[in-house]
Write a protein that holds these residues in place. Structure first.
Motif, PDB file in Angstrom:
ATOM      1  N   THR A  64       0.851  -1.203   0.000  1.00  0.00           N
ATOM      2  CA  THR A  64       0.000   0.000   0.000  1.00  0.00           C
ATOM      3  C   THR A  64       0.880   1.245   0.000  1.00  0.00           C
ATOM      4  O   THR A  64       0.676   2.179  -0.783  1.00  0.00           O
ATOM      5  CB  THR A  64      -0.927   0.001   1.248  1.00  0.00           C
ATOM      6  N   LEU A  65       1.904   1.240   0.865  1.00  0.00           N
ATOM      7  CA  LEU A  65       2.828   2.377   0.929  1.00  0.00           C
ATOM      8  C   LEU A  65       3.540   2.570  -0.415  1.00  0.00           C
ATOM      9  O   LEU A  65       3.656   3.697  -0.914  1.00  0.00           O
ATOM     10  CB  LEU A  65       3.848   2.166   2.065  1.00  0.00           C
ATOM     11  N   GLU A  66       4.001   1.449  -1.017  1.00  0.00           N
ATOM     12  CA  GLU A  66       4.694   1.531  -2.317  1.00  0.00           C
ATOM     13  C   GLU A  66       3.781   2.174  -3.354  1.00  0.00           C
ATOM     14  O   GLU A  66       4.202   3.013  -4.154  1.00  0.00           O
ATOM     15  CB  GLU A  66       5.127   0.133  -2.787  1.00  0.00           C
ATOM     16  N   HIS A  67       2.509   1.762  -3.333  1.00  0.00           N
ATOM     17  CA  HIS A  67       1.537   2.306  -4.284  1.00  0.00           C
ATOM     18  C   HIS A  67       1.386   3.823  -4.097  1.00  0.00           C
ATOM     19  O   HIS A  67       1.427   4.589  -5.064  1.00  0.00           O
ATOM     20  CB  HIS A  67       0.184   1.588  -4.086  1.00  0.00           C
ATOM     21  N   TYR A  68       1.240   4.244  -2.851  1.00  0.00           N
ATOM     22  CA  TYR A  68       1.051   5.675  -2.582  1.00  0.00           C
ATOM     23  C   TYR A  68       2.289   6.481  -2.981  1.00  0.00           C
ATOM     24  O   TYR A  68       2.183   7.585  -3.512  1.00  0.00           O
ATOM     25  CB  TYR A  68       0.712   5.917  -1.102  1.00  0.00           C
ATOM     26  N   LYS A  69       3.475   5.896  -2.732  1.00  0.00           N
ATOM     27  CA  LYS A  69       4.715   6.612  -3.100  1.00  0.00           C
ATOM     28  C   LYS A  69       4.780   6.772  -4.613  1.00  0.00           C
ATOM     29  O   LYS A  69       5.129   7.829  -5.137  1.00  0.00           O
ATOM     30  CB  LYS A  69       5.937   5.854  -2.578  1.00  0.00           C
ATOM     31  N   LYS A  70       4.428   5.666  -5.324  1.00  0.00           N
ATOM     32  CA  LYS A  70       4.464   5.698  -6.798  1.00  0.00           C
ATOM     33  C   LYS A  70       3.520   6.758  -7.347  1.00  0.00           C
ATOM     34  O   LYS A  70       3.824   7.444  -8.326  1.00  0.00           O
ATOM     35  CB  LYS A  70       4.068   4.303  -7.311  1.00  0.00           C
ATOM     36  N   MET A  71       2.362   6.896  -6.686  1.00  0.00           N
ATOM     37  CA  MET A  71       1.355   7.864  -7.144  1.00  0.00           C
ATOM     38  C   MET A  71       1.679   9.292  -6.708  1.00  0.00           C
ATOM     39  O   MET A  71       0.985  10.230  -7.087  1.00  0.00           O
ATOM     40  CB  MET A  71      -0.010   7.521  -6.526  1.00  0.00           C
ATOM     41  N   GLY A  72       2.683   9.448  -5.835  1.00  0.00           N
ATOM     42  CA  GLY A  72       2.988  10.783  -5.301  1.00  0.00           C
ATOM     43  C   GLY A  72       1.899  11.286  -4.370  1.00  0.00           C
ATOM     44  O   GLY A  72       1.705  12.501  -4.226  1.00  0.00           O
ATOM     45  N   THR A  73       1.202  10.378  -3.728  1.00  0.00           N
ATOM     46  CA  THR A  73       0.101  10.762  -2.828  1.00  0.00           C
ATOM     47  C   THR A  73       0.650  11.471  -1.588  1.00  0.00           C
ATOM     48  O   THR A  73       1.649  11.035  -1.019  1.00  0.00           O
ATOM     49  CB  THR A  73      -0.661   9.493  -2.365  1.00  0.00           C
ATOM     50  N   GLU A  74      -0.007  12.571  -1.221  1.00  0.00           N
ATOM     51  CA  GLU A  74       0.416  13.325  -0.023  1.00  0.00           C
ATOM     52  C   GLU A  74      -0.584  13.099   1.107  1.00  0.00           C
ATOM     53  O   GLU A  74      -1.777  12.940   0.848  1.00  0.00           O
ATOM     54  CB  GLU A  74       0.431  14.839  -0.328  1.00  0.00           C
ATOM     55  N   LEU A  93       6.813   2.353  10.834  1.00  0.00           N
ATOM     56  CA  LEU A  93       8.041   3.162  10.770  1.00  0.00           C
ATOM     57  C   LEU A  93       8.362   3.531   9.322  1.00  0.00           C
ATOM     58  O   LEU A  93       8.779   4.654   9.030  1.00  0.00           O
ATOM     59  CB  LEU A  93       9.216   2.397  11.402  1.00  0.00           C
ATOM     60  N   GLU A  94       8.144   2.574   8.404  1.00  0.00           N
ATOM     61  CA  GLU A  94       8.379   2.860   6.980  1.00  0.00           C
ATOM     62  C   GLU A  94       7.441   3.968   6.495  1.00  0.00           C
ATOM     63  O   GLU A  94       7.843   4.867   5.751  1.00  0.00           O
ATOM     64  CB  GLU A  94       8.169   1.589   6.142  1.00  0.00           C
ATOM     65  N   PHE A  95       6.173   3.894   6.909  1.00  0.00           N
ATOM     66  CA  PHE A  95       5.202   4.924   6.529  1.00  0.00           C
ATOM     67  C   PHE A  95       5.653   6.284   7.056  1.00  0.00           C
ATOM     68  O   PHE A  95       5.672   7.276   6.327  1.00  0.00           O
ATOM     69  CB  PHE A  95       3.817   4.587   7.110  1.00  0.00           C
ATOM     70  N   PHE A  96       6.040   6.312   8.339  1.00  0.00           N
ATOM     71  CA  PHE A  96       6.454   7.595   8.936  1.00  0.00           C
ATOM     72  C   PHE A  96       7.670   8.171   8.214  1.00  0.00           C
ATOM     73  O   PHE A  96       7.738   9.360   7.953  1.00  0.00           O
ATOM     74  CB  PHE A  96       6.756   7.429  10.426  1.00  0.00           C
ATOM     75  N   SER A  97       8.639   7.289   7.874  1.00  0.00           N
ATOM     76  CA  SER A  97       9.837   7.863   7.247  1.00  0.00           C
ATOM     77  C   SER A  97       9.579   8.227   5.786  1.00  0.00           C
ATOM     78  O   SER A  97      10.252   9.099   5.248  1.00  0.00           O
ATOM     79  CB  SER A  97      11.061   6.970   7.428  1.00  0.00           C
ATOM     80  N   ALA A  98       8.565   7.622   5.161  1.00  0.00           N
ATOM     81  CA  ALA A  98       8.231   8.001   3.770  1.00  0.00           C
ATOM     82  C   ALA A  98       7.539   9.361   3.713  1.00  0.00           C
ATOM     83  O   ALA A  98       7.505   9.991   2.663  1.00  0.00           O
ATOM     84  CB  ALA A  98       7.336   6.936   3.152  1.00  0.00           C
ATOM     85  N   TYR A  99       6.971   9.788   4.834  1.00  0.00           N
ATOM     86  CA  TYR A  99       6.246  11.071   4.874  1.00  0.00           C
ATOM     87  C   TYR A  99       6.794  11.953   5.996  1.00  0.00           C
ATOM     88  O   TYR A  99       6.105  12.232   6.977  1.00  0.00           O
ATOM     89  CB  TYR A  99       4.740  10.822   5.059  1.00  0.00           C
ATOM     90  N   PRO A 100       8.053  12.415   5.855  1.00  0.00           N
ATOM     91  CA  PRO A 100       8.669  13.171   6.958  1.00  0.00           C
ATOM     92  C   PRO A 100       7.949  14.485   7.278  1.00  0.00           C
ATOM     93  O   PRO A 100       8.040  14.976   8.398  1.00  0.00           O
ATOM     94  CB  PRO A 100      10.099  13.434   6.454  1.00  0.00           C
ATOM     95  N   ASP A 101       7.232  15.066   6.292  1.00  0.00           N
ATOM     96  CA  ASP A 101       6.577  16.351   6.549  1.00  0.00           C
ATOM     97  C   ASP A 101       5.163  16.218   7.104  1.00  0.00           C
ATOM     98  O   ASP A 101       4.527  17.213   7.440  1.00  0.00           O
ATOM     99  CB  ASP A 101       6.535  17.195   5.259  1.00  0.00           C
ATOM    100  N   SER A 102       4.642  14.995   7.146  1.00  0.00           N
ATOM    101  CA  SER A 102       3.281  14.801   7.664  1.00  0.00           C
ATOM    102  C   SER A 102       3.319  14.799   9.189  1.00  0.00           C
ATOM    103  O   SER A 102       4.338  14.438   9.792  1.00  0.00           O
ATOM    104  CB  SER A 102       2.709  13.455   7.200  1.00  0.00           C
ATOM    105  N   LEU A 103       2.201  15.181   9.784  1.00  0.00           N
ATOM    106  CA  LEU A 103       2.077  15.098  11.236  1.00  0.00           C
ATOM    107  C   LEU A 103       2.024  13.616  11.620  1.00  0.00           C
ATOM    108  O   LEU A 103       1.188  12.872  11.099  1.00  0.00           O
ATOM    109  CB  LEU A 103       0.770  15.799  11.653  1.00  0.00           C
ATOM    110  N   LYS A 104       2.916  13.197  12.496  1.00  0.00           N
ATOM    111  CA  LYS A 104       3.007  11.767  12.852  1.00  0.00           C
ATOM    112  C   LYS A 104       2.363  11.559  14.229  1.00  0.00           C
ATOM    113  O   LYS A 104       2.897  12.030  15.232  1.00  0.00           O
ATOM    114  CB  LYS A 104       4.464  11.302  12.851  1.00  0.00           C
TER     115      LYS A 104
END
Ligand code: PXL
Length: 286
Positions: A64-74, A93-104
């Motif tokens: 799911t994370l790979e899909h969102y990264k590929k799509m450039g989903t924010e 942890l992978e999700f959090f590090s893929a979105y460093p600017d999102s509120l975690k």
């Protein structure tokens, strides 16, 4: 322009007993915030039931994370809660590090009322600290706060100075903002307490304690309203106020119907309270 804020919620979905996604989706939607569920497991009923069937979806999170990264989903926020296995910590942890600017936001779901949940093994509780270390905001209840700090569950009301020490020591584990629910303060009853390290501010919100009224999904509702409120621009004390007030409303309504705790909170009829978005100011300094 799409002004709707978007939250990825890494959580399970349980058919019976309102909790996790069946609470998070309606609550945040009523606040005008979009939820993108990342299901960690599907259960026929939550783990508080004497029987349930479960399909673990650990292997679904990474694709799911790979899909969102590929799509450039924010996402404006990544929110993790109940986890079905220690391995799911790695995926969060992978999700959090893929979105460093999102509120975690990490709700370190592990237990309630002085006890750990049945599925929360010692390993899972120990590894929860890895998520807490990378979070911006954590929202433990007093039981979970005690587990994270290696403290005994407090049998006596906490002094304000002790409550502040719990908040500060939890914040040292990583999160800038720490909010603890169900804290009995010697100062006068049940409270939600909060701390923002950046502004060195401590807050408390008083709530009525309804004896014997414990329902599944209460923490999920609290954290969802807190997230929705912060994403809509409320300050921390106002967001804590909104989350505490809505949760208390739901506890009291549900208690009046004498429903079993496993059913969860009867939130369906209370959602208009969130939609009306009245201003609140029932907070004080801790
Ligand atoms: O509300 C926490 C929670 C979420 N999901 C499941 C649970 C629980 C608490 O028991 O069992 C499946």
């Amino acid at each position: 322009m799409n002004s709707c804020r978007r939250v990825a919620a890494i959580q399970d979905i349980s058919g019976l007993g309102r909790c996790s996604l069946t609470v998070i989706i309606p609550t945040l939607s009523a606040m005008g915030v979009q939820v993108c569920p990342v299901p960690t497991a599907v259960l026929s009923a939550h783990t508080g039931y004497s029987e349930f069937v479960i399909r673990d979806l650990t292997d679904f999170i990474k694709p799911t994370l790979e899909h969102y990264k590929k799509m450039g989903t924010e996402f404006d926020c990544i929110y993790s809660g109940f986890l079905a296995s220690a391995e799911q910590i790695d995926h969060c942890l992978e999700f959090f590090s893929a979105y460093p600017d999102s509120l975690k936001v990490v709700d370190p779901v592990m237990g309630d009322d002085g006890k750990s949940y049945a599925t929360y093994t010692g390993e899972l509780c120990k590894r929860m600290s890895e998520l807490v270390a990378v979070a911006d905001i954590i929202t433990p209840n007093i039981t979970e706060a005690a587990i994270l700090l290696g403290e005994k569950y407090p049998e006596m009301p906490l002094l304000n100075s002790e409550a502040k020490s719990w908040l500060v020591r939890l914040s040292r584990q990583g999160a800038r903002i720490v909010v603890i629910t169900s804290v009995d303060l010697a100062d006068g009853g049940m409270h939600t307490i909060g701390y923002d390290r950046e502004s060195s501010s401590f807050w408390k919100i008083k709530n009525d304690y309804v004896k014997g009224a414990h329902y599944s999904g209460t923490g999920d509702m609290f954290t969802s309203v807190l997230i929705g409120s912060l994403l809509k621009g409320d300050s921390l004390p106002i967001a804590m106020n909104r989350a505490t007030a809505f949760t208390e409303l739901n506890v009291k309504v549900t208690h009046s119907y004498h429903k079993p705790w496993t059913d969860g909170l009867m939130l369906e009829g209370q959602l208009p309270w969130l939609t009306s978005y009245q201003q609140l100011c029932d907070y004080t300094n801790l």
